[in-house]
Motif scaffolding. Structure first.
Motif, PDB file in Angstrom:
ATOM      1  N   LEU A  45       6.292  -3.287 -10.106  1.00 57.45           N
ATOM      2  CA  LEU A  45       5.314  -2.278  -9.706  1.00 57.45           C
ATOM      3  C   LEU A  45       4.222  -2.201 -10.774  1.00 57.45           C
ATOM      4  O   LEU A  45       4.490  -1.858 -11.930  1.00 57.45           O
ATOM      5  CB  LEU A  45       5.982  -0.915  -9.558  1.00 57.45           C
ATOM      6  N   ALA A  46       2.988  -2.550 -10.412  1.00 57.87           N
ATOM      7  CA  ALA A  46       1.838  -2.475 -11.336  1.00 57.87           C
ATOM      8  C   ALA A  46       2.136  -3.197 -12.640  1.00 57.87           C
ATOM      9  O   ALA A  46       1.973  -2.656 -13.732  1.00 57.87           O
ATOM     10  CB  ALA A  46       1.468  -1.011 -11.598  1.00 57.87           C
ATOM     11  N   ALA A  47       2.580  -4.434 -12.543  1.00 57.90           N
ATOM     12  CA  ALA A  47       3.048  -5.180 -13.709  1.00 57.90           C
ATOM     13  C   ALA A  47       1.900  -5.868 -14.454  1.00 57.90           C
ATOM     14  O   ALA A  47       1.127  -6.604 -13.838  1.00 57.90           O
ATOM     15  CB  ALA A  47       4.064  -6.226 -13.271  1.00 57.90           C
ATOM     16  N   PRO A  48       1.792  -5.682 -15.767  1.00 59.14           N
ATOM     17  CA  PRO A  48       0.762  -6.382 -16.554  1.00 59.14           C
ATOM     18  C   PRO A  48       1.282  -7.736 -17.033  1.00 59.14           C
ATOM     19  O   PRO A  48       1.453  -7.962 -18.240  1.00 59.14           O
ATOM     20  CB  PRO A  48       0.524  -5.424 -17.724  1.00 59.14           C
ATOM     21  N   HIS A  49       1.517  -8.659 -16.116  1.00 59.09           N
ATOM     22  CA  HIS A  49       2.111  -9.947 -16.483  1.00 59.09           C
ATOM     23  C   HIS A  49       1.267 -10.710 -17.512  1.00 59.09           C
ATOM     24  O   HIS A  49       1.796 -11.517 -18.264  1.00 59.09           O
ATOM     25  CB  HIS A  49       2.282 -10.824 -15.235  1.00 59.09           C
ATOM     26  N   ARG A  50      -0.032 -10.455 -17.513  1.00 53.95           N
ATOM     27  CA  ARG A  50      -0.923 -11.143 -18.463  1.00 53.95           C
ATOM     28  C   ARG A  50      -1.654 -10.149 -19.365  1.00 53.95           C
ATOM     29  O   ARG A  50      -2.699 -10.445 -19.916  1.00 53.95           O
ATOM     30  CB  ARG A  50      -1.918 -12.015 -17.685  1.00 53.95           C
ATOM     31  N   GLY A  51      -1.093  -8.963 -19.476  1.00 54.11           N
ATOM     32  CA  GLY A  51      -1.659  -7.955 -20.356  1.00 54.11           C
ATOM     33  C   GLY A  51      -2.605  -7.007 -19.647  1.00 54.11           C
ATOM     34  O   GLY A  51      -2.860  -7.119 -18.444  1.00 54.11           O
ATOM     35  N   HIS A  70       9.337  -9.670  -5.932  1.00 54.23           N
ATOM     36  CA  HIS A  70       8.434  -8.900  -5.078  1.00 54.23           C
ATOM     37  C   HIS A  70       7.431  -8.161  -5.963  1.00 54.23           C
ATOM     38  O   HIS A  70       7.796  -7.640  -7.015  1.00 54.23           O
ATOM     39  CB  HIS A  70       9.207  -7.892  -4.231  1.00 54.23           C
ATOM     40  N   SER A  71       6.181  -8.109  -5.519  1.00 54.40           N
ATOM     41  CA  SER A  71       5.136  -7.404  -6.265  1.00 54.40           C
ATOM     42  C   SER A  71       4.556  -6.281  -5.415  1.00 54.40           C
ATOM     43  O   SER A  71       4.297  -6.466  -4.215  1.00 54.40           O
ATOM     44  CB  SER A  71       4.009  -8.360  -6.665  1.00 54.40           C
ATOM     45  N   VAL A  72       4.348  -5.127  -6.040  1.00 48.63           N
ATOM     46  CA  VAL A  72       3.629  -4.013  -5.420  1.00 48.63           C
ATOM     47  C   VAL A  72       2.507  -3.642  -6.385  1.00 48.63           C
ATOM     48  O   VAL A  72       2.756  -3.309  -7.550  1.00 48.63           O
ATOM     49  CB  VAL A  72       4.546  -2.807  -5.161  1.00 48.63           C
ATOM     50  N   ILE A  73       1.272  -3.704  -5.902  1.00 49.36           N
ATOM     51  CA  ILE A  73       0.093  -3.626  -6.768  1.00 49.36           C
ATOM     52  C   ILE A  73      -0.871  -2.580  -6.225  1.00 49.36           C
ATOM     53  O   ILE A  73      -1.178  -2.556  -5.026  1.00 49.36           O
ATOM     54  CB  ILE A  73      -0.608  -5.001  -6.836  1.00 49.36           C
ATOM     55  N   PRO A 100      -5.542  -4.966 -14.017  1.00 49.21           N
ATOM     56  CA  PRO A 100      -6.300  -5.629 -12.946  1.00 49.21           C
ATOM     57  C   PRO A 100      -5.392  -6.539 -12.128  1.00 49.21           C
ATOM     58  O   PRO A 100      -4.316  -6.952 -12.571  1.00 49.21           O
ATOM     59  CB  PRO A 100      -7.349  -6.433 -13.708  1.00 49.21           C
ATOM     60  N   TYR A 101      -5.867  -6.878 -10.937  1.00 45.99           N
ATOM     61  CA  TYR A 101      -5.079  -7.712 -10.028  1.00 45.99           C
ATOM     62  C   TYR A 101      -4.740  -9.055 -10.647  1.00 45.99           C
ATOM     63  O   TYR A 101      -3.639  -9.572 -10.459  1.00 45.99           O
ATOM     64  CB  TYR A 101      -5.839  -7.908  -8.712  1.00 45.99           C
ATOM     65  N   ASP A 156       2.105 -15.875  -8.469  1.00 47.87           N
ATOM     66  CA  ASP A 156       2.248 -16.872  -7.405  1.00 47.87           C
ATOM     67  C   ASP A 156       3.723 -17.048  -7.050  1.00 47.87           C
ATOM     68  O   ASP A 156       4.598 -16.928  -7.903  1.00 47.87           O
ATOM     69  CB  ASP A 156       1.679 -18.221  -7.849  1.00 47.87           C
ATOM     70  N   GLY A 157       3.982 -17.348  -5.787  1.00 46.43           N
ATOM     71  CA  GLY A 157       5.324 -17.734  -5.377  1.00 46.43           C
ATOM     72  C   GLY A 157       6.312 -16.611  -5.174  1.00 46.43           C
ATOM     73  O   GLY A 157       7.513 -16.871  -5.017  1.00 46.43           O
ATOM     74  N   VAL A 158       5.861 -15.348  -5.162  1.00 46.30           N
ATOM     75  CA  VAL A 158       6.801 -14.251  -4.933  1.00 46.30           C
ATOM     76  C   VAL A 158       7.174 -14.181  -3.453  1.00 46.30           C
ATOM     77  O   VAL A 158       6.449 -14.684  -2.583  1.00 46.30           O
ATOM     78  CB  VAL A 158       6.212 -12.899  -5.391  1.00 46.30           C
ATOM     79  N   ASP A 159       8.302 -13.545  -3.167  1.00 44.07           N
ATOM     80  CA  ASP A 159       8.745 -13.386  -1.781  1.00 44.07           C
ATOM     81  C   ASP A 159       7.798 -12.493  -0.986  1.00 44.07           C
ATOM     82  O   ASP A 159       7.619 -12.685   0.216  1.00 44.07           O
ATOM     83  CB  ASP A 159      10.156 -12.798  -1.736  1.00 44.07           C
ATOM     84  N   SER A 160       7.231 -11.495  -1.662  1.00 47.26           N
ATOM     85  CA  SER A 160       6.279 -10.608  -0.983  1.00 47.26           C
ATOM     86  C   SER A 160       5.361  -9.974  -2.010  1.00 47.26           C
ATOM     87  O   SER A 160       5.737  -9.786  -3.166  1.00 47.26           O
ATOM     88  CB  SER A 160       7.011  -9.513  -0.186  1.00 47.26           C
ATOM     89  N   GLU A 161       4.152  -9.664  -1.563  1.00 46.73           N
ATOM     90  CA  GLU A 161       3.183  -8.925  -2.379  1.00 46.73           C
ATOM     91  C   GLU A 161       2.520  -7.892  -1.479  1.00 46.73           C
ATOM     92  O   GLU A 161       2.011  -8.227  -0.405  1.00 46.73           O
ATOM     93  CB  GLU A 161       2.132  -9.858  -2.974  1.00 46.73           C
ATOM     94  N   LEU A 162       2.543  -6.635  -1.901  1.00 48.27           N
ATOM     95  CA  LEU A 162       1.930  -5.565  -1.131  1.00 48.27           C
ATOM     96  C   LEU A 162       0.912  -4.839  -1.987  1.00 48.27           C
ATOM     97  O   LEU A 162       1.205  -4.434  -3.115  1.00 48.27           O
ATOM     98  CB  LEU A 162       2.995  -4.575  -0.651  1.00 48.27           C
TER      99      LEU A 162
END
Length: 547
Positions: A392-398, A485-488, A505-506, A512-518
Motif C-alpha cells: 500500500l503506497a510503497a516507496p519502492h524507489r524512495g 499486489h499493489s494499491v496506489i 509518486p507512481y 512490474d509483474g505484480v498479480d494486480s495493481e489498483l
C-alpha cells in the motif's frame, strides 16, 4: 484459551535524558481504568425486576424447536435480562465465583473456546466502548451479552504471554446465562472467535457479538497510536514496542495475516481496515491477525533485517503451537512497511553485500555477533511462508519528499540507537580497507568517514531516491511462489502514470509483474481508503479460494 499465552522477553534500553524526550514521551503509558469500565453503582435504565426469572422463561422458548416464531421476541427478552443480571454480578464484587453465588448463579468451568473472567483485569459490556474511530460498528445479531476484557501489562497473565501486544491484551466474549445445567443458572463466557453458535436445548442459536469493541478499546488503552513522532525521533527509546505481536493466541486452523505500518506511524493506521475485515465471516474465521510494530527512525535496510528476525521467531512459535497454514501467510504493508516487506521477499544473492564490501566475510575483522548482523543486513534469506504480499503506497524507489528541507530538519532531530551510532561505525572503521567506493555515500558522510566520525543515515534520509539500496534492491528477484499486489493512491486526480499520493509518486510505487495493481482516490493514507480496504478484502478471499 487466554491462558495459552507465554512471554517473549522484551529488550528496552532507555535513551539519555532531555527536554525533547520528556515532552515526547509524556502520556505514553496506559491510562487508568475508565469510569465506564467499573461496575455500575446502581441499576441501569433497562433494569427489570427479576432478571433470572425473565432469562429462564426466554431460555425455554429459545430451546424449543417448535416455537421458532417466538424466538425473535424471546431473544430480545433474554438479552435484556442477561444484561441486567450481569450488572448485578459485577456489583457483587471482584471475586467472580463469590459474586455469582451472591446473585443466585454460578460460574461454569471454562471449556474449550470459553473465557475465564478471573484471568482478566476487568470485564464489562462491549456497548460501553466508543468505536466511532473505526467507522461502522460491526455487530452480529443473536443471543447473549457481548463483553470486552482488558489485561494490563502488569498482570500475571500478560507476563505469561508470548508476543503480547504492547501495554495490554483485549479479549472478546459473549455472556450466556444457561438454564440447562441444574437448578442454578450458570454463567458461560463464550469467545465468538472460536464459535459463533451456542446450543440452547435442541437448537443452535447465533451468539450476539461485537467485533469492533475490543479493537477500539485497545487503541484507547494502549496509546500506541500516540507514539508516532517518538517512533521516528527516538527509535532507541521505543524499542519496547518493537516486534510482531499476536492479537489473539495462535490458532492452528487460521492463516496469519501480518500488518506492517510505515514511517511516522503505528499499527493504528490499519484500525479501519481491521474493523472492516473482521466483519467478513470468511476472513474472521480463517485468518489470525499478527501486527508488526517498530521504531521507524532507523534506516529501512536495518528495519528490514529486524522485521525478518521477528517474523521468523513468530513462525517458529506458531509451529510450536501447531499452526498448520503458515505457508498461506499474507502480509499487508503500508509505505515504509511495504518497503521493508518487499525487500525481505527478494533474494539478494551477493549483490547487496558486494556493493558495499569488497572482501569476503571471512576476511573481515568482526565478532561472531557482528558477522551475523552483516549476514542479515546484506546476505539475508528471503522470508519463507509468505504466500501473498499487498503493498500500500510503497516507496519502492524512495520518496523525493525525503530530500525536502523540512524532512532534513526532522532528520537532524532523530536520535539513532547505539547500534547505529557506535557499534556499526566501529565495525566500519575496523574494516575500512574492505569497503567499496566511498562515493556510494554523500559528500558530507564521506568527509565524516575519512575523519573516522561516521554518521549513518536516519530513517528519513534512507528514503531519498538516490541512496545506493534503491539502485540495487528493486532489481533483485522475488522469492519463487510469492504473489504480489499493489494499491496506489492518486489523490483522486486520475493522472496515472504521472500521479502521486502526495508523498510517493507512481514511478516509485509501481512494480512490474505484480498479480494486480489498483489505483485508488487516496492520498498517502491508503490503508484508510474504502476502495483500498475492499481490495485487500478481495485479495484475502482470493487467497482462501486458491488455497
Amino acid at each position: 484459551m487466554m491462558r495459552g499465552f507465554r512471554l517473549l522477553p522484551v529488550r528496552f534500553r532507555t535513551a539519555g535524558p532531555g527536554v525533547l524526550a520528556a515532552v515526547l514521551l509524556a502520556g505514553c503509558g496506559a491510562p487508568t481504568v475508565a469510569p465506564y469500565m467499573r461496575p455500575p453503582a446502581a441499576p441501569g435504565d433497562h433494569r427489570i425486576e427479576a432478571p433470572l426469572a425473565a432469562a429462564g422463561s426466554a431460555w425455554k422458548i429459545l430451546a424449543d424447536p417448535g416455537r421458532d416464531a417466538d424466538w425473535p421476541a424471546a431473544g430480545e427478552a433474554y438479552n435484556e435480562a442477561v444484561a441486567a443480571a450481569f450488572d448485578d454480578l459485577r456489583r457483587a464484587g471482584s471475586d467472580w465465583k463469590k459474586a455469582a453465588a451472591t446473585t443466585g448463579t454460578r460460574l461454569a468451568d471454562p471449556g474449550p473456546g470459553d473465557l475465564d473472567p478471573a484471568l482478566l483485569g476487568v470485564v464489562f459490556p462491549a456497548s460501553k466502548v466508543d468505536t466511532r474511530r473505526l467507522g461502522e460498528r460491526q455487530l452480529a445479531s443473536g443471543i447473549g451479552l457481548p463483553l470486552v476484557g482488558w489485561i494490563e501489562d502488569e498482570l500475571p497473565l500478560y507476563d505469561r504471554a508470548r508476543f503480547p501486544p504492547p501495554a495490554g491484551i483485549t479479549a472478546t466474549a459473549t455472556a450466556i446465562l444457561r438454564f440447562d445445567r441444574g437448578p442454578t443458572p450458570v454463567w458461560q463466557f463464550r469467545q465468538p472467535f472460536n464459535s459463533e453458535l451456542i446450543r440452547v436445548g435442541g437448537v443452535h442459536h447465533p451468539l450476539r457479538s461485537d467485533w469492533s469493541a475490543a479493537h477500539a478499546l485497545y487503541w484507547e488503552m494502549s496509546r500506541l497510536d500516540r507514539t508516532t513522532i517518538q517512533n521516528v525521533l527516538l527509535p532507541q527509546r521505543l524499542q519496547r514496542i518493537e516486534g510482531i505481536f499476536f492479537t489473539r493466541p495462535p490458532d492452528p486452523d487460521r492463516i496469519p495475516l501480518v500488518l506492517v505500518h510505515g514511517l511516522k506511524s503505528s499499527p493504528d493506521v490499519f484500525d479501519r481496515m481491521i474493523n472492516e475485515l473482521i466483519a467478513d465471516g470468511d476472513i474472521r474465521s480463517r485468518y489470525q491477525l499478527w501486527v508488526y510494530s517498530y521504531p521507524t527512525g532507523v534506516p529501512w535496510g536495518l528495519a528490514a533485517a529486524r522485521f525478518r528476525e521477528s517474523f521468523r521467531a513468530a513462525l517458529a512459535y506458531a509451529r510450536e503451537e501447531g499452526c498448520r497454514h503458515l505457508d498461506k501467510t499474507v502480509v499487508v504493508a503500508h509505505s515504509k512497511g511495504a518497503l521493508i516487506t518487499q525487500a525481505s521477499l527478494r533474494d539478494p544473492g551477493d549483490a547487496v553485500y558486494s556493493t558495499f564490501i569488497k572482501k569476503p566475510m571471512d576476511q573481515l575483522d568482526v565478532t561472531p555477533k557482528e558477522r551475523e548482523l552483516l549476514r542479515e543486513v546484506f546476505l539475508w534469506e528471503p522470508l519463507p511462508c509468505v504466500r501473498r504480499a499487498v503493498f500500500l503506497a510503497a516507496p519502492h524507489r524512495g520518496s523525493p519528499l525525503a530530500e525536502h528541507s523540512l524532512a532534513m530538519l526532522a532528520s537532524r532531530l532523530i536520535r539513532l540507537p547505539k547500534l547505529l551510532t557506535v557499534e556499526i561505525p566501529d565495525l566500519l572503521v575496523r574494516n575500512a580497507a574492505a569497503l567499496t567506493d566511498p562515493d556510494l555515500v554523500s559528500a558530507e558522510e564521506s568527509l565524516r568517514f575519512r575523519g573516522r566520525n561516521i554518521r549513518l543515515p536516519t530513517g528519513i534520509e534512507a528514503l531519498q531516491p538516490g541512496r545506493p539500496l534503491f539502485q540495487i534492491v528493486p532489481n533483485l528477484p522475488f522469492r519463487k511462489g510469492v504473489h504480489l499486489h499493489s494499491v496506489i493512491g492518486d489523490r483522486g486526480r486520475s493522472d496515472t502514470p504521472d500521479s502521486s499520493d502526495g508523498v510517493v509518486p507512481y514511478w516509485s510505487s509501481h512494480l512490474d509483474g505484480v498479480d494486480s495493481e489498483l489505483i485508488v482516490p487516496s492520498d498517502h493514507n491508503v490503508p484508510k481508503c474504502p476502495e483500498a480496504i475492499q481490495e485487500v478484502k478481495r485479495i484475502l478471499l482470493l487467497n482462501l479460494r486458491e488455497n
